[in-house]
Write an enzyme that holds these catalytic residues in place. Structure first.
Site, PDB file in Angstrom:
ATOM      1  N   LYS A 153       0.813  -1.230   0.000  1.00 55.04           N
ATOM      2  CA  LYS A 153       0.000   0.000   0.000  1.00 55.04           C
ATOM      3  C   LYS A 153       0.844   1.277   0.000  1.00 55.04           C
ATOM      4  CE  LYS A 153      -4.036  -2.028   2.197  1.00 55.04           C
ATOM      5  NZ  LYS A 153      -5.037  -1.944   3.257  1.00 55.04           N
ATOM      6  N   ASP A 161      -9.681   2.797   2.176  1.00 51.06           N
ATOM      7  CA  ASP A 161      -9.683   2.205   3.516  1.00 51.06           C
ATOM      8  C   ASP A 161     -10.317   3.164   4.521  1.00 51.06           C
ATOM      9  OD1 ASP A 161      -8.636  -0.313   3.120  1.00 51.06           O
ATOM     10  OD2 ASP A 161      -6.555   0.310   3.368  1.00 51.06           O
TER      11      ASP A 161
END
Ligand code: NAP
Length: 693
Positions: free
Chosen positions: A490, A526
């Site tokens: 990420k 997220d």
């Protein structure tokens, strides 16, 4: 490069079941395919006709309901392997038939454009064979039928294949598309072992896994004390027809192999294999170059029917004069050439790809292998470009013999999804991670695409950290439309992107990549997934939250909550890391030693304590749980972690990580498609996949 005698594939390939509307070209495809691969064709309509006479008369006599009953009965009677089953257009109308079709094999929806169906259905010969469906005439039948049945075909089918016209490559036959979709691109299954016995076992396994166009490569350089006699013992494990599909090689040390013995002895091994009926001998170009094909001529003389594959390996790089190699290699007059090179990135892989395409167009398809992960992303594309063999792979359960090799079944699984794209051009999405095999993203996104009837493929891409940059480069070459990004990429993915939005800049991580004007744009869903999951439980503004952990997820959650006006306290076992997160987003830091005294409206676990090897542990003592009203554990699996079980027992409101997982996926889906994500369907798919683990 198909073997001269096409051998039926092993029963390990499922049966092929064809559904689709009448006049779609299904029966023609079934006939041609069964004949080409040597499987048995079963036509349900022909079965009905054999028992009940011509279908128009039968339907006129007994009506459509009786006809459908008969169809279901015959479907239930079918058993066996190596079957191509041609079903009537309406077979999907009875709900019970759908699981029966799926149990029988891989179901393909053979499609044709409505205008083509209309034109075919209006032909007199067609009308004589089939009565129109109730309430329709030839002009309205095709659209009406498709409207009603399309969702049913979609439900029944694993893959769809277009028969001519729109969406299919010019002049391509549905039978060819089906063959490619079912068996994957032509592969060479590689077998290497040090003993005759192990080589023989591997050989049998590889032959058992072969599709009709696959070959088996035997690496004699791994065989200890190899002699022509031992080669004979190995080849004795297969029939004459099976030997046709063998590529025998004894790769030298300098070409990445293990053969370190005398050159004369090595050629004697290859000659022996050729005399014993091996279809192909792989001879390194460098070994044969000086003699301008003397070794090739010698092996051909020993066994006149044998074919020579001239191979060139470069484990370091792509040679600068790559494009000239086919011409140079032609000097030894081989039957085919193989060029295997280390591809470091997009340009390398692209050059090889172009070369494969060019040689195929010129009528002499080559084998081009791009080694490394950049190449792996392009492996299935090589088949499109017309490669004689798309790649080399070990059979299931046997170790790889070259860097970056995937097993044959893995390649086929990948290809089958890409196959959808081949059949009907569709965007390709995927999740990049390492490992990524257990990711719940594919089932969630597949469910979302299916819900909207969007033709798209969603693939798991296992990318090791050192290959990430090359992968992103290669991805730009393909038609990839978007990615999800998971652990451990990420943060590392950011330098490989063309642009990132404000959320990503502030959080320092991206979990979603969208293709925008050919470039890769990083997004983060997220934080919004976490916020939405909590908002389903309470109103956030003015709340106090305790965040445990200070990693990437803690940053996303703290960012999201502070944006929503939540007063966040961050605690982590490393107080300095907690302080850094708090500082970045205007939250407060609290010492980890005071964990049991922490209190507030919301408690959030962003550590992995509660999953995997830590599944029986809670990140906080019961007293901390008691001090909060809502408890949110980011861990998606298990769904009921130790922390959530404690919270539920204390009567707290709980928010499982699975909900956040689904909501972050939903947000990614909406970014990519602009359509509302079917959140409940995605959650159901994730839960089912998690249970099946
Ligand atoms: P990460 O960057 O590695 O951060 C993990 C954090 O947990 C770090 O602060 C780490 O402390 C701490 N930690 C690790 N082991 C610990 C232990 N035994 N005791 C106390 N603290 C410990 O990982 P991440 O990307 O933030 O992911 C964290 C969790 O969130 C994972 O379980 C992941 O599955 C979950 N997650 C869920 C979703 C969802 O959609 N549901 C999305 C993202 C993440 P140190 O820095 O000291 O090691």
């Amino acid at each position: 490069m198909a073997p001269r005698a096409s051998r039926p594939a092993d029963a390990s390939f499922p049966n092929i079941v064809l559904v689709g509307s009448r006049a779609s070209g299904k029966s023609r495809a079934a006939r041609r395919l069964a004949e080409a691969i040597g499987w048995t064709r079963i036509s349900i309509d022909e079965g009905i006709e054999a028992r009940c006479g011509p279908i128009p008369a039968f339907v006129a006599r007994v009506g459509w309901d009786r006809f459908r009953e008969m169809e279901s009965y015959l479907l239930g009677e079918i058993s066996g392997s190596r079957l191509v089953v041609d079903c009537g257009g309406g077979i999907v109308e009875r709900p019970a038939n759908i699981p029966a079709l799926r149990a029988l094999g891989t179901v393909y929806w053979v499609r044709a454009p409505v205008r083509v169906l209309e034109e075919r259905l209006a032909r007199p010969e067609h009308r004589a064979r089939r009565p129109p469906l109730p309430g329709t005439d030839p002009t309205t039948e095709a659209p009406a039928m498709l409207r009603r049945r399309a969702p049913l075909y979609r439900e029944a089918a694993d893959l769809d294949v277009w028969s001519g016209g729109f969406g299919s490559p010019a002049r391509s036959e549905a039978a060819d598309e089906l063959r490619r979709a079912h068996f994957g691109p032509p592969l060479a299954l590689t077998v290497a072992a040090s003993t005759v016995k192990a080589l023989g076992v591997g050989l049998r396994q590889a032959l058992g896994e072969c599709g009709p166009d696959d070959l088996v490569e035997i690496r004699l350089d791994h065989l200890e004390a190899a002699t022509p006699g031992r080669v004979g013992e190995v080849l004795a494990r297969c029939s004459e027809g099976e030997r046709e599909r063998l590529i025998v090689t004894a790769r030298r040390l300098e070409e990445g192999g293990r053969y370190a013995g005398d050159e004369e002895d090595r050629i004697a091994l290859l000659e022996a294999a050729a005399r014993l009926g091996a279809g192909w001998i792989d001879l390194e170009f460098e070994a044969d170059r000086q003699g301008r094909g003397a070794l090739t001529r010698r092996i051909r003389k020993a066994a006149p029917g044998v074919r020579i594959l001239s191979s060139l390996h470069d484990f370091e790089r792509v040679p600068p004069a790559l494009e000239d190699l086919p011409k140079q290699m032609a000097v030894t007059r081989p039957d085919r050439i193989k060029i295997a090179v280390a591809a470091a990135g997009r340009q390398d892989a692209s050059r090889l790809h172009q070369l494969i395409r060019r040689t195929a167009a010129a009528g002499s398809p080559m084998i081009g292998i791009a080694m490394g992960e950049a190449g792996s992303a392009l492996r299935t594309v090589a088949a499109d470009a017309g490669a004689a063999i798309s790649t080399y792979a070990p059979p299931a359960g046997l170790p790889a013999v070259a860097p970056g090799q995937l097993t044959a079944s893995r390649i086929r699984a990948r290809y089958r999804r890409w196959g959808r794209r081949l059949a009907a051009p569709a965007p390709v999405y995927g999740v990049i991670g390492h490992p990524v095999g257990h990711s719940l993203s594919p089932p969630m996104h597949e469910a979302a695409f299916a819900h909207h009837g969007i033709e798209a493929a969603y693939l798991p891409f296992p990318v090791p950290p050192e290959e990430l940059a090359a992968f992103l480069e290669a991805a730009r070459l393909t038609e990839a439309a978007g990615f999800n990004v998971t652990i451990p990429h990420k943060k590392a993915v950011l330098p490989g992107l063309d642009e990132v939005d404000e959320d990503v800049r502030r959080i320092g991580a991206a979990n979603t990549i969208a293709r925008v004007n050919g470039g890769l744009r990083g997004r983060n869903t997220d934080w919004s997934g976490a916020v939405r999951a909590l908002e389903e439980a309470l109103r956030l503004s003015g709340c106090r939250a305790t965040v445990i952990g200070a990693g990437g997820a803690a940053r996303a959650v703290t960012y999201g909550l502070t944006r929503r006006g939540v007063d966040v306290a961050v605690l982590a076992r490393d107080d300095r890391k907690a302080a850094a997160v708090a500082k970045a987003f205007g939250a407060t830091v609290r010492p980890f030693s005071g964990l049991d005294r922490a209190a507030g409206d919301i408690l959030i676990n962003t550590t992995p304590v509660g999953m995997g090897p830590l599944a029986d542990r809670s990140p906080v003592p019961e007293r901390t749980v008691a001090g909060h009203g809502v408890v949110f554990d980011l861990i998606p699996h298990p769904e009921r972690t130790r922390l959530l079980a404690t919270a539920a027992a204390l009567g707290k409101t709980i928010v499982p990580g699975l909900r956040m997982l689904v909501l972050q996926a939903a947000a990614a889906f909406e970014i990519w498609t602009g359509r509302a994500a079917p959140v409940d369907r995605m959650e159901e798919a994730a839960r089912m996949a998690a249970r099946a683990r």
